[in-house]
Design a protein around this motif. Structure first.
Motif, PDB file in Angstrom:
ATOM      1  N   VAL A 199       1.869  -6.536   9.916  1.00 44.31           N
ATOM      2  CA  VAL A 199       0.207  -7.103  10.394  1.00 44.31           C
ATOM      3  C   VAL A 199       1.269  -8.650  10.774  1.00 44.31           C
TER       4      VAL A 199
ATOM      5  N   GLN B  27      -9.902  -4.991   9.661  1.00 42.53           N
ATOM      6  CA  GLN B  27      -8.960  -4.186  10.178  1.00 42.53           C
ATOM      7  C   GLN B  27      -9.258  -2.308  10.062  1.00 42.53           C
TER       8      GLN B  27
ATOM      9  N   TRP C 151      -7.988  -3.833  14.630  1.00 47.10           N
ATOM     10  CA  TRP C 151      -7.677  -5.216  14.640  1.00 47.10           C
ATOM     11  C   TRP C 151      -9.353  -5.778  14.927  1.00 47.10           C
TER      12      TRP C 151
ATOM     13  N   TRP D 242      -2.634  -5.107  13.709  1.00 45.87           N
ATOM     14  CA  TRP D 242      -1.484  -4.895  12.674  1.00 45.87           C
ATOM     15  C   TRP D 242      -1.328  -3.304  12.592  1.00 45.87           C
TER      16      TRP D 242
ATOM     17  N   ASP E 190      -0.927 -12.198  12.021  1.00 45.15           N
ATOM     18  CA  ASP E 190      -2.257 -12.662  12.649  1.00 45.15           C
ATOM     19  C   ASP E 190      -1.961 -13.466  13.021  1.00 45.15           C
TER      20      ASP E 190
END
Length: 406
Positions: A171, A392, A387, A158, A173
């Motif tokens: 972000v 976060q 991360w 992020w 993932d």
């Protein structure tokens, strides 16, 4: 009276006998039922009294035990607070001792690392970097840590755009994905139902690892070249860099990274093969190859064309490295242990040659959850976006001049 009157009387007298007998039997039945009910009520009262007495006895027995348990809980709580205070004090003392007697940098020098130009890639190699800005700062310490939330899986990225004019949060993932979340601002990201506030940007190719970067309105990421899923030939583990326009959602440029036999640069982050970074000087890439599988390499990239401008073989080991970032042309490598512990910057490499390893600070990161999957430096805010096992985190950094003594 008429002649039928005696007959009527005799008839009534003859029926009154059976009616009286039925009434008598009914009264006896009701009396028996009432007696049974009274007996059962008496039994219920006896049982209720017995249960009430047992409950009083149980309560009288439990009250002292509850008081003892409450005292023991308070004692354990006090002991836990005391232990926590001792641990915090011990960590402060360790940090103080580390500043007074710093550990030697985790650096290995050999002729190959400090030698002359190499043969890989296009562009100058192992020559000093000429700074394009007047940035001359280095890390003094990690000043504070703020845990924002938990979003996504254990590995991801992020960040903000350090050149962007908005407060958008990006972000990404996972280590094999093709969809990025974009939040209008940090406050929207911290909401409980954050995903509803986010827009989704889908890239045409899935990225590899957690080495992506948002810079100047573009998303830079690495992908496997088509037809080369990672094996075979001289192009084994070759990756392609993609420059993706976030607003237009189109690929504007791509380039095969000029290094063969790529291996994960961080020993604790096996899914990342190229880690892109941005600082005051521009765009960088951290990587490693089989040619020297013990140390990290650093490359300066042109953000416009993705060309490699310069490359360096750094003295920073791959073993136990978990992440890295660049500030003012200096690479900082964060190390940890496989059982996650407190991470520490234990190796630095200044491409310009201004900051020597002996003068670099080696600060610890505060305690947290697991291990860093990614670290992104924002030169405008002077903080790191981390991360950590799905959490976060923001680290605020304290800086000093490179020429100042540690």
């Amino acid at each position: 009276m008429g002649p039928s009157t005696p007959l009527l009387i005799l008839f009534l007298l003859s029926w009154s006998g059976p009616l009286q007998g039925q009434q008598h039997h009914l009264v006896e039945y009701m009396e028996r039922r009432l007696a049974a009910l009274e007996e059962r009520l008496a039994q219920c009262q006896d049982q209720s009294s017995r249960h009430a007495a047992e409950l009083r006895d149980f309560k009288n027995k439990m009250l002292p035990l509850l008081e003892v348990a409450e005292k023991e809980r308070e004692a354990l709580r006090t002991e836990a607070d005391t232990i926590s205070g001792r641990v915090d004090r011990l960590e402060r003392e360790v940090d103080y001792l580390e500043t007074q007697n710093p550990a030697l940098p985790c650096v290995e020098f050999d002729e190959k690392v400090t030698g002359g130009p190499g043969t890989k890639g296009k562009g100058r190699r192992n020559e000093k970097y000429d700074m394009v800005t007047d940035c001359g700062y280095t890390i003094s310490q990690v000043r504070s840590m703020k845990i924002l939330k938990r979003f996504g899986g254990p590995a991801g990225l992020w960040t903000k755009d350090p050149l962007g004019q908005t407060e958008k949060i990006y972000v990404l993932d996972g280590t094999q994905n093709d969809t990025a979340f974009v939040f209008p601002r940090l406050r929207d990201f911290t909401l409980a139902m954050a995903a509803r506030k986010a827009s989704r940007v889908r890239v045409p190719f899935p990225w590899v690892g957690t080495g992506q970067l948002v810079y100047g309105g573009f998303l830079y990421f690495a992908r496997r070249p088509p037809g080369r899923p990672g094996g075979g030939g001289d192009m084994e583990n070759t990756l392609q860099l993609i420059k993706f326009h976030l607003a237009n959602r189109t690929v504007v440029d791509s380039s095969v990274f000029p290094a063969e036999g790529l291996i994960p640069p961080y020993g604790l982050t096996a899914d990342t093969y190229i880690d892109l970074a941005a600082d005051e000087e521009g765009l960088w890439a951290v990587y490693a190859t089989r040619e020297d599988d013990r140390h990290l390499c650093l490359a300066k990239l042109d953000p416009q064309t993705l060309d490699t401008e310069q490359q360096w073989d750094t003295p920073c080991p791959r073993e136990n490295a978990e992440a890295a970032f660049v500030i003012c042309g200096t690479l900082y490598v964060v190390y940890n242990t496989r059982p996650a512990s407190r991470a520490r910057i234990q190796c630095s490499f200044d491409a310009s040659g201004t900051l020597t390893p002996e003068r670099a600070a080696l600060p610890y990161f505060p305690r947290r959850y697991g291990a860093h999957a990614s670290l992104r430096y924002n030169p405008r805010e002077r903080q790191l976006y981390a991360w950590d096992d799905g959490y976060q985190i923001v680290y605020k950094l304290e800086m000093r001049k490179k020429e100042e003594e540690v």
